[in-house]
Scaffold this motif. Structure first.
Motif, PDB file in Angstrom:
ATOM      1  N   THR A 120       1.035  -8.541 -12.232  1.00 32.56           N
ATOM      2  CA  THR A 120       1.493  -7.259 -11.685  1.00 32.56           C
ATOM      3  C   THR A 120       1.015  -7.082 -10.251  1.00 32.56           C
ATOM      4  OG1 THR A 120       1.483  -6.261 -13.894  1.00 32.56           O
ATOM      5  CG2 THR A 120       1.443  -4.767 -12.010  1.00 32.56           C
ATOM      6  N   LYS A 121      -0.256  -7.374 -10.004  1.00 31.81           N
ATOM      7  CA  LYS A 121      -0.782  -7.233  -8.647  1.00 31.81           C
ATOM      8  C   LYS A 121      -0.131  -8.237  -7.703  1.00 31.81           C
ATOM      9  CE  LYS A 121      -5.075  -6.824  -6.062  1.00 31.81           C
ATOM     10  NZ  LYS A 121      -6.545  -6.814  -6.129  1.00 31.81           N
ATOM     11  N   TRP A 122       0.127  -9.423  -8.197  1.00 25.58           N
ATOM     12  CA  TRP A 122       0.804 -10.437  -7.380  1.00 25.58           C
ATOM     13  C   TRP A 122       2.201  -9.970  -7.007  1.00 25.58           C
ATOM     14  CZ3 TRP A 122       4.101 -14.940  -9.049  1.00 25.58           C
ATOM     15  CH2 TRP A 122       4.254 -15.870  -8.014  1.00 25.58           C
ATOM     16  N   ASN A 123       2.907  -9.356  -7.972  1.00 30.97           N
ATOM     17  CA  ASN A 123       4.239  -8.828  -7.685  1.00 30.97           C
ATOM     18  C   ASN A 123       4.183  -7.737  -6.618  1.00 30.97           C
ATOM     19  OD1 ASN A 123       5.431 -10.525  -9.578  1.00 30.97           O
ATOM     20  ND2 ASN A 123       5.345  -9.011 -11.221  1.00 30.97           N
ATOM     21  N   SER A 151       1.979  -7.386  -4.271  1.00 26.77           N
ATOM     22  CA  SER A 151       1.669  -7.963  -2.962  1.00 26.77           C
ATOM     23  C   SER A 151       2.908  -8.578  -2.323  1.00 26.77           C
ATOM     24  CB  SER A 151       0.571  -9.018  -3.108  1.00 26.77           C
ATOM     25  OG  SER A 151       1.051 -10.168  -3.787  1.00 26.77           O
ATOM     26  N   ARG A 152       3.818  -9.090  -3.128  1.00 25.27           N
ATOM     27  CA  ARG A 152       5.031  -9.703  -2.585  1.00 25.27           C
ATOM     28  C   ARG A 152       6.070  -8.664  -2.179  1.00 25.27           C
ATOM     29  NH1 ARG A 152       7.999 -12.708  -5.942  1.00 25.27           N
ATOM     30  NH2 ARG A 152       7.080 -11.849  -7.832  1.00 25.27           N
ATOM     31  N   THR A 153       6.132  -7.537  -2.899  1.00 31.24           N
ATOM     32  CA  THR A 153       7.116  -6.507  -2.556  1.00 31.24           C
ATOM     33  C   THR A 153       6.582  -5.495  -1.555  1.00 31.24           C
ATOM     34  OG1 THR A 153       6.441  -5.093  -4.406  1.00 31.24           O
ATOM     35  CG2 THR A 153       8.167  -6.732  -4.829  1.00 31.24           C
ATOM     36  N   GLY A 154       5.258  -5.516  -1.283  1.00 32.61           N
ATOM     37  CA  GLY A 154       4.680  -4.568  -0.346  1.00 32.61           C
ATOM     38  C   GLY A 154       4.457  -3.194  -0.923  1.00 32.61           C
ATOM     39  N   ALA A 155       4.452  -3.050  -2.241  1.00 33.13           N
ATOM     40  CA  ALA A 155       4.266  -1.741  -2.869  1.00 33.13           C
ATOM     41  C   ALA A 155       2.789  -1.371  -2.888  1.00 33.13           C
ATOM     42  CB  ALA A 155       4.816  -1.756  -4.293  1.00 33.13           C
ATOM     43  N   PRO A 156       2.460  -0.086  -2.735  1.00 31.24           N
ATOM     44  CA  PRO A 156       1.061   0.349  -2.808  1.00 31.24           C
ATOM     45  C   PRO A 156       0.567   0.370  -4.246  1.00 31.24           C
ATOM     46  CG  PRO A 156       2.478   2.234  -2.497  1.00 31.24           C
ATOM     47  CD  PRO A 156       3.369   1.029  -2.416  1.00 31.24           C
ATOM     48  N   THR A 196       1.186   5.942  -1.444  1.00 30.16           N
ATOM     49  CA  THR A 196       1.449   4.884  -0.475  1.00 30.16           C
ATOM     50  C   THR A 196       0.179   4.236   0.027  1.00 30.16           C
ATOM     51  OG1 THR A 196       1.438   6.462   1.361  1.00 30.16           O
ATOM     52  CG2 THR A 196       3.557   5.976   0.349  1.00 30.16           C
ATOM     53  N   VAL A 197      -0.991   4.782  -0.311  1.00 32.64           N
ATOM     54  CA  VAL A 197      -2.247   4.251   0.200  1.00 32.64           C
ATOM     55  C   VAL A 197      -3.174   4.006  -0.964  1.00 32.64           C
ATOM     56  CG1 VAL A 197      -4.217   4.646   1.707  1.00 32.64           C
ATOM     57  CG2 VAL A 197      -1.982   5.492   2.371  1.00 32.64           C
ATOM     58  N   GLU A 198      -3.786   2.824  -1.022  1.00 33.44           N
ATOM     59  CA  GLU A 198      -4.758   2.512  -2.059  1.00 33.44           C
ATOM     60  C   GLU A 198      -6.145   2.873  -1.563  1.00 33.44           C
ATOM     61  OE1 GLU A 198      -4.828  -1.484  -3.350  1.00 33.44           O
ATOM     62  OE2 GLU A 198      -6.413  -1.167  -4.819  1.00 33.44           O
ATOM     63  N   THR A 199      -6.870   3.682  -2.334  1.00 30.99           N
ATOM     64  CA  THR A 199      -8.211   4.091  -1.956  1.00 30.99           C
ATOM     65  C   THR A 199      -9.223   3.118  -2.513  1.00 30.99           C
ATOM     66  OG1 THR A 199      -8.486   5.469  -3.908  1.00 30.99           O
ATOM     67  CG2 THR A 199      -7.479   6.489  -1.980  1.00 30.99           C
ATOM     68  N   SER A 200     -10.490   3.293  -2.107  1.00 35.30           N
ATOM     69  CA  SER A 200     -11.540   2.383  -2.545  1.00 35.30           C
ATOM     70  C   SER A 200     -11.807   2.498  -4.029  1.00 35.30           C
ATOM     71  CB  SER A 200     -12.832   2.686  -1.772  1.00 35.30           C
ATOM     72  OG  SER A 200     -13.237   4.024  -1.994  1.00 35.30           O
ATOM     73  N   SER A 201     -11.534   3.656  -4.635  1.00 31.70           N
ATOM     74  CA  SER A 201     -11.783   3.827  -6.059  1.00 31.70           C
ATOM     75  C   SER A 201     -10.663   3.277  -6.915  1.00 31.70           C
ATOM     76  CB  SER A 201     -11.964   5.319  -6.381  1.00 31.70           C
ATOM     77  OG  SER A 201     -10.785   6.029  -6.061  1.00 31.70           O
ATOM     78  N   GLY A 202      -9.581   2.803  -6.269  1.00 29.85           N
ATOM     79  CA  GLY A 202      -8.476   2.268  -7.035  1.00 29.85           C
ATOM     80  C   GLY A 202      -7.387   3.279  -7.291  1.00 29.85           C
ATOM     81  N   TYR A 203      -7.643   4.557  -6.998  1.00 30.28           N
ATOM     82  CA  TYR A 203      -6.618   5.573  -7.162  1.00 30.28           C
ATOM     83  C   TYR A 203      -5.937   5.801  -5.826  1.00 30.28           C
ATOM     84  CZ  TYR A 203      -8.824   6.369 -11.608  1.00 30.28           C
ATOM     85  OH  TYR A 203      -9.336   6.198 -12.862  1.00 30.28           O
ATOM     86  N   ALA A 204      -4.713   6.291  -5.864  1.00 29.01           N
ATOM     87  CA  ALA A 204      -3.911   6.361  -4.657  1.00 29.01           C
ATOM     88  C   ALA A 204      -3.729   7.794  -4.215  1.00 29.01           C
ATOM     89  CB  ALA A 204      -2.560   5.709  -4.896  1.00 29.01           C
ATOM     90  N   ARG A 205      -3.549   7.958  -2.923  1.00 33.69           N
ATOM     91  CA  ARG A 205      -3.255   9.266  -2.358  1.00 33.69           C
ATOM     92  C   ARG A 205      -1.753   9.414  -2.199  1.00 33.69           C
ATOM     93  NH1 ARG A 205      -7.501   7.646   1.157  1.00 33.69           N
ATOM     94  NH2 ARG A 205      -5.990   7.247   2.805  1.00 33.69           N
ATOM     95  N   ALA A 206      -1.274  10.647  -2.269  1.00 28.83           N
ATOM     96  CA  ALA A 206       0.157  10.904  -2.177  1.00 28.83           C
ATOM     97  C   ALA A 206       0.570  11.054  -0.725  1.00 28.83           C
ATOM     98  CB  ALA A 206       0.515  12.167  -2.952  1.00 28.83           C
ATOM     99  N   SER A 207       1.826  10.758  -0.450  1.00 30.05           N
ATOM    100  CA  SER A 207       2.360  10.937   0.893  1.00 30.05           C
ATOM    101  C   SER A 207       3.812  11.362   0.779  1.00 30.05           C
ATOM    102  CB  SER A 207       2.252   9.646   1.699  1.00 30.05           C
ATOM    103  OG  SER A 207       3.155   8.697   1.202  1.00 30.05           O
ATOM    104  N   ASP A 208       4.409  11.692   1.901  1.00 34.19           N
ATOM    105  CA  ASP A 208       5.767  12.208   1.906  1.00 34.19           C
ATOM    106  C   ASP A 208       6.771  11.070   1.895  1.00 34.19           C
ATOM    107  OD1 ASP A 208       4.723  14.743   4.222  1.00 34.19           O
ATOM    108  OD2 ASP A 208       4.820  14.799   2.040  1.00 34.19           O
ATOM    109  N   ALA A 216       8.668  -0.747   4.524  1.00 44.18           N
ATOM    110  CA  ALA A 216       7.815   0.237   5.188  1.00 44.18           C
ATOM    111  C   ALA A 216       6.396   0.176   4.661  1.00 44.18           C
ATOM    112  CB  ALA A 216       8.402   1.638   4.998  1.00 44.18           C
ATOM    113  N   ALA A 217       6.257  -0.018   3.341  1.00 43.16           N
ATOM    114  CA  ALA A 217       4.913  -0.102   2.779  1.00 43.16           C
ATOM    115  C   ALA A 217       4.184  -1.326   3.296  1.00 43.16           C
ATOM    116  CB  ALA A 217       4.999  -0.136   1.249  1.00 43.16           C
ATOM    117  N   ALA A 218       4.907  -2.446   3.443  1.00 39.08           N
ATOM    118  CA  ALA A 218       4.269  -3.655   3.952  1.00 39.08           C
ATOM    119  C   ALA A 218       3.846  -3.478   5.402  1.00 39.08           C
ATOM    120  CB  ALA A 218       5.232  -4.836   3.823  1.00 39.08           C
TER     121      ALA A 218
END
Length: 400
Positions: free
Chosen positions: A244-247, A249-254, A378-390, A397-399
């Motif tokens: 899943t993480k490899w996928n 990284s290839r698609t540029g998803a957060p 769209t952003v991965e935080t240090s704790s592994g949880y993500a912050r929301a964005s517009d 764009a994510a890549a």
């Protein structure tokens, strides 16, 4: 449908697929209450243990009735399976789901124990085998440098006992370090590098030998969930967290639970995903216990056996239109009923107490869940949880 199960949150994504190309249509993040269930069961056990040890007139402990049936799970773990299957059942009724992609294991223990790429199995070869190890290390060491404790920066895989001095690539010999600490340690054994910090050295050595107990519990839950999904009759395709993480990284998803669910299994590209996620929090339907205890575990208050008052039940979503008084105004939220007919309503601004039932109107019956929405991360935080964005992020764009 893609499912990414976890100990606290489970991501569910409904998507359309054309071969190895996916487009996300709907995303749900299910927040479990297994920790609360575990704490309440532990509290009850402590109350009973204390009463037995106080030489009171109470039954003796029973040890002959502890047999558990095959496939038994602790209530806190069974809750994760039941709530996930409840939402899988709902979504399969609302959408024409044809196949379920399920992350059955967080990391492939076979690839980890081998310490090398495995021949004959394509997904364990090359860079993907490294992703299995990195995923394991991120969860084990808390996504922080083990030597300086810094977070939210790129981390490198470090050998506790260097390879040039006979160290192996086994996962028990690996840890995470920032670039500065990794260069400072270089080819020095961890015992020499941390000889001036014995407390940290003892903690690192101890943790390197410990397994991921939480991950083991989650893996047990995943197997039970996989068997429940198989019982639905739909085809179930399994994958690992490393893939899943490899996928991603290839698609540029957060990083997020719902986007992990979208990237479970074999795929080539993801063309897009929803900009909003439905957050579903398991709140339960109240308690079976009809008493409240004091500090010593003895009953101090007895609750009514009937939970419905004036047509309302605690947890219902209601709207109250109070014409006058100190609570004048419109209040929308979850209601807590009282036998007197004067209810409390919890809104986003706080709890309003003492509202007469005549001013209350039902919006939705309590079904054991609380609902809200948030923007996709769209952003991965240090704790592994993500912050929301517009906006709706695209892979490009994510890549970028």
């Amino acid at each position: 449908m893609g499912i990414d199960p976890g100990s606290k949150h489970t991501g569910i994504a409904v998507f359309t697929g054309d071969g190895a190309t996916r487009t996300g249509k709907y995303s749900v993040r299910l927040d479990h209450r297994g920790g609360l269930i575990r704490d309440r069961l532990a509290s009850r056990a402590n109350y009973r243990r204390r009463r037995r040890s106080a030489n009171l007139r109470y039954r003796a402990p029973r040890f002959a009735n502890r047999a558990k049936p095959k496939g038994w799970l602790a209530p806190s773990l069974r809750h994760r399976v039941d709530t996930t299957m409840s939402w899988v059942s709902r979504l399969t009724r609302w959408a024409p789901v044809r196949v379920i992609h399920f992350e059955r294991v967080s990391f492939d223990t076979h690839a980890l124990s081998a310490g090398r790429p495995l021949d004959g199995v394509e997904y364990q070869q090359g860079t993907l085998a490294g992703y299995e190890v990195r995923q394991y290390l991120l969860e084990k060491w808390g996504r922080a440098c083990v030597y300086c404790g810094r977070e939210n920066l790129p981390l490198q895989v470090d050998h506790l006992h260097p390879r040039v001095r006979g160290g192996s690539d086994w996962v028990s010999n690996l840890t995470l370090a920032c670039r500065r600490c990794n260069r400072a340690k270089n080819a020095t054994p961890v015992e020499e590098f941390l000889q001036d910090r014995p407390a940290l050295l003892a903690r690192v050595v101890k943790k390197a030998k410990l397994p991921l107990r939480d991950a083991a519990a989650v893996n047990a839950t995943r197997w039970a969930l996989w068997r429940a999904l198989e019982a639905t009759g739909l085809p179930v395709v399994t994958g690992s967290g490393g893939r899943t993480k490899w996928n991603r990284s290839r698609t540029g998803a957060p990083k997020s639970h719902t986007l992990d669910a979208l990237h479970v299994g074999e795929l080539d590209t993801v063309t897009g995903w929803p900009s909003q996620v439905l957050l579903v929090k398991a709140t339960g339907r109240g308690r079976y216990c009809r008493t409240r205890t004091d500090a010593y575990g003895f009953p101090r208050l007895r609750l009514p056996r009937i939970k419905q008052v004036r047509g309302f039940v605690t947890g219902d979503l209601v709207r109250a239109n109070v014409p006058k008084g100190k609570n004048a105004g419109v209040h929308t939220g979850r209601v807590a009923v009282r036998s007197t007919g004067r209810f409390n309503i919890t809104t986003v601004h706080g709890t309003v107490q003492g509202i007469n039932h005549r001013h209350v109107r039902l919006l939705q019956r309590a079904d054991g869940y609380g609902y809200t929405t948030t923007k996709e991360s769209t952003v991965e935080t240090s704790s592994g949880y993500a912050r929301a964005s517009d906006g709706l992020p695209t892979p490009a764009a994510a890549a970028a």
